[in-house]
Write an enzyme that holds these catalytic residues in place. Structure first.
Site, PDB file in Angstrom:
ATOM      1  N   GLU A 109      41.307  82.724  60.710  1.00  0.00           N
ATOM      2  CA  GLU A 109      40.267  82.765  59.889  1.00  0.00           C
ATOM      3  C   GLU A 109      40.434  80.950  59.836  1.00  0.00           C
ATOM      4  O   GLU A 109      39.142  80.444  59.760  1.00  0.00           O
ATOM      5  CB  GLU A 109      40.325  83.373  58.586  1.00  0.00           C
ATOM      6  CG  GLU A 109      39.143  83.481  57.981  1.00  0.00           C
ATOM      7  CD  GLU A 109      39.386  84.546  56.784  1.00  0.00           C
ATOM      8  OE1 GLU A 109      39.198  85.688  56.933  1.00  0.00           O
ATOM      9  OE2 GLU A 109      39.769  84.149  55.697  1.00  0.00           O
ATOM     10  N   GLU A 147      38.741  79.513  62.613  1.00  0.00           N
ATOM     11  CA  GLU A 147      37.295  79.863  62.686  1.00  0.00           C
ATOM     12  C   GLU A 147      36.604  78.715  61.838  1.00  0.00           C
ATOM     13  O   GLU A 147      35.499  78.309  62.128  1.00  0.00           O
ATOM     14  CB  GLU A 147      37.268  81.521  62.367  1.00  0.00           C
ATOM     15  CG  GLU A 147      35.664  81.808  62.431  1.00  0.00           C
ATOM     16  CD  GLU A 147      35.568  83.192  62.204  1.00  0.00           C
ATOM     17  OE1 GLU A 147      36.360  83.831  61.875  1.00  0.00           O
ATOM     18  OE2 GLU A 147      34.204  83.748  61.972  1.00  0.00           O
ATOM     19  N   CYS A 149      38.465  90.375  54.535  1.00  0.00           N
ATOM     20  CA  CYS A 149      39.727  91.124  54.582  1.00  0.00           C
ATOM     21  C   CYS A 149      39.466  92.406  53.552  1.00  0.00           C
ATOM     22  O   CYS A 149      40.541  93.200  53.691  1.00  0.00           O
ATOM     23  CB  CYS A 149      40.918  90.561  54.364  1.00  0.00           C
ATOM     24  SG  CYS A 149      40.892  89.507  53.156  1.00  0.00           S
ATOM     25  N   SER A 159      33.285  86.025  58.302  1.00  0.00           N
ATOM     26  CA  SER A 159      34.379  85.765  59.319  1.00  0.00           C
ATOM     27  C   SER A 159      34.666  86.805  60.270  1.00  0.00           C
ATOM     28  O   SER A 159      34.184  88.073  59.974  1.00  0.00           O
ATOM     29  CB  SER A 159      35.785  85.438  58.573  1.00  0.00           C
ATOM     30  OG  SER A 159      36.698  85.564  59.723  1.00  0.00           O
ATOM     31  N   LYS A 184      40.279 101.209  52.329  1.00  0.00           N
ATOM     32  CA  LYS A 184      41.393 100.889  53.701  1.00  0.00           C
ATOM     33  C   LYS A 184      41.350 102.024  54.448  1.00  0.00           C
ATOM     34  O   LYS A 184      41.663 101.970  55.800  1.00  0.00           O
ATOM     35  CB  LYS A 184      42.813 100.539  53.153  1.00  0.00           C
ATOM     36  CG  LYS A 184      42.998  99.122  52.600  1.00  0.00           C
ATOM     37  CD  LYS A 184      42.937  97.998  53.873  1.00  0.00           C
ATOM     38  CE  LYS A 184      42.938  96.688  53.549  1.00  0.00           C
ATOM     39  NZ  LYS A 184      42.220  95.548  54.211  1.00  0.00           N
ATOM     40  N   GLU A 188      38.067 102.051  56.237  1.00  0.00           N
ATOM     41  CA  GLU A 188      38.239 101.038  57.165  1.00  0.00           C
ATOM     42  C   GLU A 188      39.131 101.384  58.571  1.00  0.00           C
ATOM     43  O   GLU A 188      38.874 101.299  59.530  1.00  0.00           O
ATOM     44  CB  GLU A 188      38.923  99.611  56.714  1.00  0.00           C
ATOM     45  CG  GLU A 188      39.104  98.553  57.631  1.00  0.00           C
ATOM     46  CD  GLU A 188      39.995  97.381  56.982  1.00  0.00           C
ATOM     47  OE1 GLU A 188      41.110  97.564  56.459  1.00  0.00           O
ATOM     48  OE2 GLU A 188      39.401  96.101  57.109  1.00  0.00           O
ATOM     49  N   GLU A 243      34.901 101.167  65.299  1.00  0.00           N
ATOM     50  CA  GLU A 243      35.595 100.218  66.308  1.00  0.00           C
ATOM     51  C   GLU A 243      36.846  99.684  66.102  1.00  0.00           C
ATOM     52  O   GLU A 243      37.229  98.752  66.837  1.00  0.00           O
ATOM     53  CB  GLU A 243      34.475  98.735  65.991  1.00  0.00           C
ATOM     54  CG  GLU A 243      34.764  98.253  64.589  1.00  0.00           C
ATOM     55  CD  GLU A 243      34.070  98.844  63.361  1.00  0.00           C
ATOM     56  OE1 GLU A 243      33.596 100.044  63.833  1.00  0.00           O
ATOM     57  OE2 GLU A 243      33.761  98.309  62.471  1.00  0.00           O
ATOM     58  N   CYS A 265      43.400  92.674  45.149  1.00  0.00           N
ATOM     59  CA  CYS A 265      44.136  93.805  45.553  1.00  0.00           C
ATOM     60  C   CYS A 265      44.956  94.397  44.752  1.00  0.00           C
ATOM     61  O   CYS A 265      45.278  95.687  44.735  1.00  0.00           O
ATOM     62  CB  CYS A 265      44.633  93.637  46.681  1.00  0.00           C
ATOM     63  SG  CYS A 265      43.447  93.508  48.306  1.00  0.00           S
TER      64      CYS A 265
HETATM   65 FE1  HC1 Z   1      44.784  93.494  50.277  1.00  0.00          FE
HETATM   66 FE2  HC1 Z   1      44.781  92.424  52.621  1.00  0.00          FE
HETATM   67  S1  HC1 Z   1      45.263  91.530  50.489  1.00  0.00           S
HETATM   68  S2  HC1 Z   1      42.790  93.591  51.441  1.00  0.00           S
HETATM   69  O1  HC1 Z   1      43.890  93.165  48.879  1.00  0.00           O
HETATM   70  O2  HC1 Z   1      43.736  90.892  53.139  1.00  0.00           O
HETATM   71  O3  HC1 Z   1      44.299  96.651  50.301  1.00  0.00           O
HETATM   72  O4  HC1 Z   1      47.523  93.860  49.140  1.00  0.00           O
HETATM   73  O5  HC1 Z   1      46.786  94.592  52.359  1.00  0.00           O
HETATM   74  O6  HC1 Z   1      44.483  94.126  55.028  1.00  0.00           O
HETATM   75  O7  HC1 Z   1      47.308  91.326  53.625  1.00  0.00           O
HETATM   76  C1  HC1 Z   1      44.575  95.472  50.083  1.00  0.00           C
HETATM   77  C2  HC1 Z   1      46.248  93.978  49.424  1.00  0.00           C
HETATM   78  C3  HC1 Z   1      45.755  94.110  51.834  1.00  0.00           C
HETATM   79  C4  HC1 Z   1      44.763  93.422  54.036  1.00  0.00           C
HETATM   80  C5  HC1 Z   1      46.354  91.771  53.349  1.00  0.00           C
END
Ligand code: HC1
Length: 567
Positions: free
Chosen positions: A277, A280, A297, A317, A356, A359, A364, A501
């Site tokens: 990132e 980028e 993220c 990103s 998550k 996700e 994809e 998070c």
């Molecule tokens: Fe998160 Fe991440 S910080 S998004 O908050 O970018 O869930 O903890 O795992 O993928 O590393 C959540 C936390 C986590 C991702 C990372």
């Protein structure tokens, strides 16, 4: 101030206090159900009734104190009315507690225990056939809903998603998506903040514990886990530790006992995210790319921008989240390094987040034909799994993360708190662009619980103005600025959940703002005590590029670690 009497004890409090706050001041607990310390929602459930000296009942959570007031919190009238209120709630609530995910952790069940109520004596009107199983993250069960409204306030006012709202009147009153749609057919971003505030089992995550155990029991499957940054400072709460205590070493030991073959750290791929990132961002700065660049993220945030501001997707990103980067590496680099074919590897994420799960299931997110991440367990599910095999974290010694992803930096660790991605990125982008070491690695203005924070830093001759945003109401504000061409920032970190998070929808119940702050403190002390505090100085990241990825943003890196979005 104002002086009143509660149960014959005198107390002096500020004029704007409620009876509930005044009672708390002198150690008197009044039962509550719809009340939540971080929310405005009040007086929906009527369980916090108290009696004044004129024999009038009033709700303690919504009635302001008055000078000279005399209050009884457990008179005969109060107790009998409270019992009646509980009976009424139960008459419209599925009472099969053994079948409920909140069994033992339900605020309604706790009150029934206190008031010695085991079953309603009223005519039951509940329909127990109404579960919404439309998505991979959140299950909504109308038969458990007590209509307290906490979830509606969270969804409408904090997240401004409004997937949940009110419908109908009187005895038909319900909390539901508009037109009784399933969550999958709304703009729900699956952040699970509604679950965090639900006092009962009406909202819960879609559990994957059994899938994970099936993989563990299969001798032909190599089961690996990755642990997200925020989990280590919160899962201890399930075992009696204070919020913010880092139990990472014990958690690794516990997961090994559960039967995982290897345990890795998502902080490692958080470091990798910073390299990808960061480069980028540098490339966008040098080549007149689309700015401001938005971080990518937090999956609830991705769902939000895709659904509501699709024209702004070029600002995101292209980096996958650390969870998915880890998944992609597990089925490619790790698979070939270990000589285990990808179809024999089952990758589990231990995450503070319900989005998550969604996700990981996105179309994809696969490497060749293999899912990058096979299952996602929330912090709560992970604690449940550990308890289910009779392990208590407390008795375990510390273990370490496994190779080849066993080292991570303090910069990776702070991803778990709002501002962490910004701070980690600035540490690397500054040093890569200027070829100079930063004197001070602490970008303290990026830290803390505030919804929108600013950071400005001179990188050589470039003034980089950044914003750090958490909570989707604040994200919406910044997106509106970009939309109208009035956004003063170059780089913006967005995290979906309040506080980042550490406040995710899969974290242990009771995530108040104060608890979020304690978890944040825990995250920053991990960084402070780390020997490596910059992602680009992580030797295993350097080796990964040498052995496999070649260079940041290379073709290989793009194939594995970058993604695209759906307008
Ligand atoms: Fe998160 Fe991440 S910080 S998004 O908050 O970018 O869930 O903890 O795992 O993928 O590393 C959540 C936390 C986590 C991702 C990372």
């Amino acid at each position: 101030t104002c002086t009143l009497e509660i149960n014959n004890f005198e107390v002096t409090v500020p004029n704007d206090f409620t009876i509930l706050q005044a009672a708390k001041q002198i150690g008197i607990t009044i039962p509550t159900l719809c009340y939540h310390p971080d929310q405005k929602v009040k007086a929906n459930c009527r369980i916090c009734l108290v009696e004044n000296h004129q024999g009038k009942l009033m709700t303690a959570c919504s009635t302001q104190v008055v000078d000279g007031m005399k209050i009884k919190t457990h008179s005969k009238l109060v107790r009998e009315t409270q019992k009646g209120v509980l009976q009424l709630i139960l008459a419209n609530h599925d009472q099969n507690c053994l079948k409920c995910s909140r069994n033992g952790k339900c605020e309604l069940q706790k009150l029934c225990e206190i008031f010695n109520i085991s079953k309603t004596n009223l005519h039951e009107t509940v329909d127990c056939t109404t579960q919404d199983l439309s998505n991979h993250s959140i299950i909504r069960d109308q038969s458990k809903c007590i209509k307290c409204n906490r979830c509606v306030e969270m969804c409408q006012e904090v997240q401004t998603v409004a997937a949940l709202s009110h419908a109908h009147r009187s005895t038909n009153y319900s909390i539901t998506p508009a037109y009784n749609k399933s969550l999958a057919d709304t703009n729900c971003v699956f952040c699970g903040q509604c679950i965090s505030v639900c006092p009962v089992g009406a909202l819960r995550e879609r559990e994957e514990i059994d899938n994970v155990m099936d993989a563990i029991y299969d001798p032909n499957i190599h089961v690996i886990a990755q642990i997200a940054p925020a989990v280590r400072v919160s899962i201890g709460e399930e075992f009696g530790y204070n919020p913010g205590i880092n139990v990472e070493g014990k958690l690794i030991s516990a997961l090994k006992q559960v039967g995982f073959d290897k345990i890795f750290d998502t902080n490692f791929t958080a470091d990798l995210t910073i390299i990808e990132e960061g480069h980028e961002l540098i490339s966008r700065l040098k080549n007149n790319g689309v700015l401001p660049m938005l971080t990518s993220c937090s999956p609830g945030w991705i769902n939000f921008i895709e659904a509501l501001y699709p024209n702004l997707l070029p600002h995101l990103s292209s980096c996958k989240s650390p969870q998915q980067m880890f998944g992609a590496l597990s089925k490619s680099y790790y698979s070939s390094k270990m000589g285990i074919p990808p179809e024999k590897i089952f990758t589990v994420s231990i995450m503070p987040c319900t989005a998550k799960k969604h996700e990981a299931k996105r179309e994809e997110m696969h490497y060749n034909q293999y899912r990058e991440v096979d299952a996602v367990l929330t912090t709560r599910e992970t604690a449940k799994l550990i308890k289910s095999i009779s392990i208590s974290l407390n008795n375990l010694s510390d273990d370490n993360f496994d190779a080849p992803f066993g080292i991570s930096s303090g910069a990776g660790a702070i991803f778990g708190a709002s501002g962490g991605v910004m701070e980690a990125a600035l540490r690397s982008v500054y040093e890569i662009l200027t070829a100079k070491e930063l004197d001070n690695l602490d970008f303290t203005s990026a830290r803390g619980i505030d919804g929108i924070k600013e950071v400005t830093v001179m990188i050589g001759s470039i003034e980089l103005k950044g914003a750090v945003v958490n909570g989707l109401k604040n994200a919406r504000y910044i997106l509106e600025q970009i939309q109208s061409g009035e956004c003063p920032y170059t780089f913006i970190e967005v995290m979906c959940c309040p506080g980042g998070c550490i406040g995710g929808g899969g974290q242990p119940f009771g995530s108040t703002m104060n608890i979020r702050k304690e978890r944040i403190d825990g995250i920053y002390s991990i960084d402070k005590n780390s020997t490596i505090r910059r992602s680009h100085k992580n030797p295993l990241i350097q080796q990964l590029y040498e052995d496999f990825l070649i260079e940041p943003n290379s073709k290989k890196a793009h194939e594995l670690l970058h993604t695209f979005y759906y307008p």
